[in-house]
Design a protein around this motif. Structure first.
Motif, mmCIF file in Angstrom:
data_model
loop_
_atom_site.group_PDB
_atom_site.id
_atom_site.type_symbol
_atom_site.label_atom_id
_atom_site.label_comp_id
_atom_site.label_asym_id
_atom_site.label_seq_id
_atom_site.Cartn_x
_atom_site.Cartn_y
_atom_site.Cartn_z
ATOM 1 N N LEU A 91 0.829 -1.199 0.000
ATOM 2 C CA LEU A 91 0.000 0.000 0.000
ATOM 3 C C LEU A 91 0.866 1.252 0.000
ATOM 4 C CD1 LEU A 91 -2.532 -1.097 2.764
ATOM 5 C CD2 LEU A 91 -3.030 -0.865 0.323
ATOM 6 N N THR A 92 0.299 2.350 -0.500
ATOM 7 C CA THR A 92 0.977 3.642 -0.392
ATOM 8 C C THR A 92 0.372 4.495 0.716
ATOM 9 O OG1 THR A 92 -0.484 4.747 -1.986
ATOM 10 C CG2 THR A 92 1.514 3.668 -2.866
ATOM 11 N N ASP A 93 -0.823 4.124 1.219
ATOM 12 C CA ASP A 93 -1.520 4.969 2.197
ATOM 13 C C ASP A 93 -2.429 4.122 3.094
ATOM 14 O OD1 ASP A 93 -2.518 7.176 3.531
ATOM 15 O OD2 ASP A 93 -3.615 7.981 1.815
ATOM 16 N N MET A 94 -1.818 3.417 4.039
ATOM 17 C CA MET A 94 -2.594 2.571 4.950
ATOM 18 C C MET A 94 -3.516 3.407 5.834
ATOM 19 S SD MET A 94 -2.563 1.620 8.458
ATOM 20 C CE MET A 94 -0.947 2.119 8.978
ATOM 21 N N GLU A 95 -3.106 4.612 6.210
ATOM 22 C CA GLU A 95 -3.870 5.455 7.138
ATOM 23 C C GLU A 95 -5.003 6.235 6.471
ATOM 24 O OE1 GLU A 95 -3.923 5.707 10.328
ATOM 25 O OE2 GLU A 95 -2.085 4.731 10.988
ATOM 26 N N THR A 96 -5.270 5.991 5.215
ATOM 27 C CA THR A 96 -6.344 6.707 4.530
ATOM 28 C C THR A 96 -7.694 6.443 5.186
ATOM 29 O OG1 THR A 96 -7.419 7.080 2.403
ATOM 30 C CG2 THR A 96 -6.734 4.827 2.863
ATOM 31 N N CYS A 97 -8.541 7.455 5.162
ATOM 32 C CA CYS A 97 -9.921 7.271 5.637
ATOM 33 C C CYS A 97 -10.681 6.375 4.666
ATOM 34 C CB CYS A 97 -10.620 8.626 5.712
ATOM 35 S SG CYS A 97 -12.410 8.578 5.471
ATOM 36 N N TYR A 98 -10.424 6.563 3.368
ATOM 37 C CA TYR A 98 -11.241 5.895 2.371
ATOM 38 C C TYR A 98 -10.890 4.425 2.231
ATOM 39 C CZ TYR A 98 -14.203 9.423 0.201
ATOM 40 O OH TYR A 98 -15.198 10.326 -0.061
ATOM 41 N N LYS A 99 -11.763 3.608 2.801
ATOM 42 C CA LYS A 99 -11.665 2.166 2.665
ATOM 43 C C LYS A 99 -13.051 1.660 2.289
ATOM 44 C CE LYS A 99 -7.854 1.449 5.888
ATOM 45 N NZ LYS A 99 -7.479 2.838 6.162
ATOM 46 N N ALA A 100 -13.147 1.020 1.146
ATOM 47 C CA ALA A 100 -14.399 0.400 0.711
ATOM 48 C C ALA A 100 -14.179 -1.106 0.705
ATOM 49 C CB ALA A 100 -14.773 0.885 -0.688
ATOM 50 N N MET A 101 -15.218 -1.847 1.018
ATOM 51 C CA MET A 101 -15.096 -3.315 0.976
ATOM 52 C C MET A 101 -16.453 -3.948 0.732
ATOM 53 S SD MET A 101 -14.193 -3.919 4.987
ATOM 54 C CE MET A 101 -13.516 -2.284 5.200
ATOM 55 N N ARG A 102 -16.410 -5.174 0.268
ATOM 56 C CA ARG A 102 -17.648 -5.924 0.074
ATOM 57 C C ARG A 102 -18.392 -5.982 1.410
ATOM 58 N NH1 ARG A 102 -14.990 -10.738 -1.213
ATOM 59 N NH2 ARG A 102 -16.637 -11.687 0.016
ATOM 60 N N LEU A 114 -13.131 -6.686 14.897
ATOM 61 C CA LEU A 114 -12.754 -5.299 15.163
ATOM 62 C C LEU A 114 -12.784 -4.981 16.652
ATOM 63 C CD1 LEU A 114 -14.462 -3.153 12.372
ATOM 64 C CD2 LEU A 114 -12.047 -3.679 12.645
ATOM 65 N N ARG A 115 -11.698 -4.407 17.144
ATOM 66 C CA ARG A 115 -11.574 -4.072 18.564
ATOM 67 C C ARG A 115 -11.282 -2.596 18.823
ATOM 68 N NH1 ARG A 115 -13.906 -7.928 18.424
ATOM 69 N NH2 ARG A 115 -13.314 -10.013 18.934
ATOM 70 N N SER A 116 -10.724 -1.895 17.837
ATOM 71 C CA SER A 116 -10.286 -0.507 18.030
ATOM 72 C C SER A 116 -11.468 0.427 18.224
ATOM 73 C CB SER A 116 -9.497 -0.024 16.818
ATOM 74 O OG SER A 116 -8.340 -0.774 16.668
ATOM 75 N N ASP A 117 -11.318 1.338 19.170
ATOM 76 C CA ASP A 117 -12.340 2.349 19.385
ATOM 77 C C ASP A 117 -11.980 3.674 18.727
ATOM 78 O OD1 ASP A 117 -14.099 0.777 20.852
ATOM 79 O OD2 ASP A 117 -13.110 1.234 22.742
ATOM 80 N N ARG A 118 -10.716 3.926 18.514
ATOM 81 C CA ARG A 118 -10.309 5.230 17.974
ATOM 82 C C ARG A 118 -9.697 5.043 16.587
ATOM 83 N NH1 ARG A 118 -6.800 8.472 20.550
ATOM 84 N NH2 ARG A 118 -7.965 10.261 19.816
ATOM 85 N N PHE A 119 -8.578 5.729 16.345
ATOM 86 C CA PHE A 119 -7.936 5.683 15.038
ATOM 87 C C PHE A 119 -7.180 4.385 14.787
ATOM 88 C CE2 PHE A 119 -8.271 10.324 15.698
ATOM 89 C CZ PHE A 119 -9.054 10.611 14.600
ATOM 90 N N GLY A 120 -7.140 3.491 15.755
ATOM 91 C CA GLY A 120 -6.551 2.178 15.536
ATOM 92 C C GLY A 120 -7.321 1.382 14.492
ATOM 93 N N PHE A 121 -8.507 1.879 14.128
ATOM 94 C CA PHE A 121 -9.303 1.213 13.097
ATOM 95 C C PHE A 121 -8.519 1.048 11.805
ATOM 96 C CE2 PHE A 121 -11.798 1.751 9.236
ATOM 97 C CZ PHE A 121 -12.601 0.623 9.293
ATOM 98 N N GLU A 122 -7.758 2.076 11.403
ATOM 99 C CA GLU A 122 -7.067 2.036 10.112
ATOM 100 C C GLU A 122 -6.074 0.872 10.036
ATOM 101 O OE1 GLU A 122 -8.648 3.787 8.191
ATOM 102 O OE2 GLU A 122 -9.311 5.526 9.302
ATOM 103 N N PRO A 123 -5.113 0.766 10.976
ATOM 104 C CA PRO A 123 -4.212 -0.391 10.906
ATOM 105 C C PRO A 123 -4.918 -1.710 11.194
ATOM 106 C CG PRO A 123 -3.619 1.030 12.765
ATOM 107 C CD PRO A 123 -4.678 1.737 11.988
ATOM 108 N N GLU A 124 -5.952 -1.680 12.038
ATOM 109 C CA GLU A 124 -6.636 -2.931 12.351
ATOM 110 C C GLU A 124 -7.357 -3.490 11.140
ATOM 111 O OE1 GLU A 124 -9.702 -5.121 15.419
ATOM 112 O OE2 GLU A 124 -9.547 -2.939 15.526
ATOM 113 N N VAL A 125 -8.125 -2.668 10.437
ATOM 114 C CA VAL A 125 -8.867 -3.199 9.285
ATOM 115 C C VAL A 125 -7.903 -3.625 8.179
ATOM 116 C CG1 VAL A 125 -9.345 -1.065 7.982
ATOM 117 C CG2 VAL A 125 -10.997 -2.941 7.960
#
Length: 173
Positions: A91-102, A114-125
């Motif tokens: 990836l070139t931008d793991m921390e991007t907000c824009y994530k689309a998925m099926r 999913l366990r993250s409550d804050r911005f840990g969502f980006e690396p977690e997903v």
């Protein structure tokens, strides 16, 4: 529409939204107006065409963007590189907000873990998608970042936390 009784963070809001979703595709869209919904077409295309299970929007693939903080871009590149090392993605931008998925993938595979409550969502997903062997595409998006005076809140502590989250979700599975 679901209104959280208190602000529980981005990850908690996304968990709630995913649990309520029913669509074929889900897109994460922050409300801070840094990302343009006109880019949804590019995000959806690889999924709708059947080439991808998920699609990330990259701020670093040459699209129009507001020029801002040098150290933020350095931090983002370091975090993305560390994530790529552990997930074996490029990836070139793991921390991007824009994530689309099926939608089915988001609800059946991603949501239960999913366990993250804050911005840990980006690396977690990102880690969860890599662990699921999802086919991930990346597309160019536009980006209009904010200054601190305009309400930007992320700081160096969030960068340190992101390194922790990347490690945790790779090794802790």
């Amino acid at each position: 529409l679901h209104l959280q009784p208190v602000n529980c963070g981005k990850g908690a809001a996304i968990r709630q939204a995913l649990s309520m979703s029913t669509g074929d595709v889900v897109i994460v869209q922050d409300a801070d107006l840094e990302y343009d919904p006109a880019d949804w077409r590019q995000l959806l295309e690889p999924i709708v065409d059947g080439r991808a299970d998920a699609c990330f929007g990259s701020r670093f693939l040459g699209g129009p963007h507001r020029v801002l903080y040098f150290w933020h871009s350095v931090g983002n590149k370091l975090l993305t590189m560390y994530s790529n090392m552990l997930t074996n993605l490029n990836l070139t931008d793991m921390e991007t907000c824009y994530k689309a998925m099926r939608g089915d993938l988001a609800r059946a595979v991603i949501l239960p873990k999913l366990r993250s409550d804050r911005f840990g969502f980006e690396p977690e997903v990102t880690a969860r998608l890599a662990q699921a062997k999802a086919r991930i595409f990346e597309v160019q998006i536009s980006y209009s970042g904010r200054t601190y005076a305009e309400g930007k809140k992320i700081g160096w502590r969030d960068g340190i936390a992101a390194f922790w989250h990347i490690t945790r979700f790779h090794f802790g599975r």
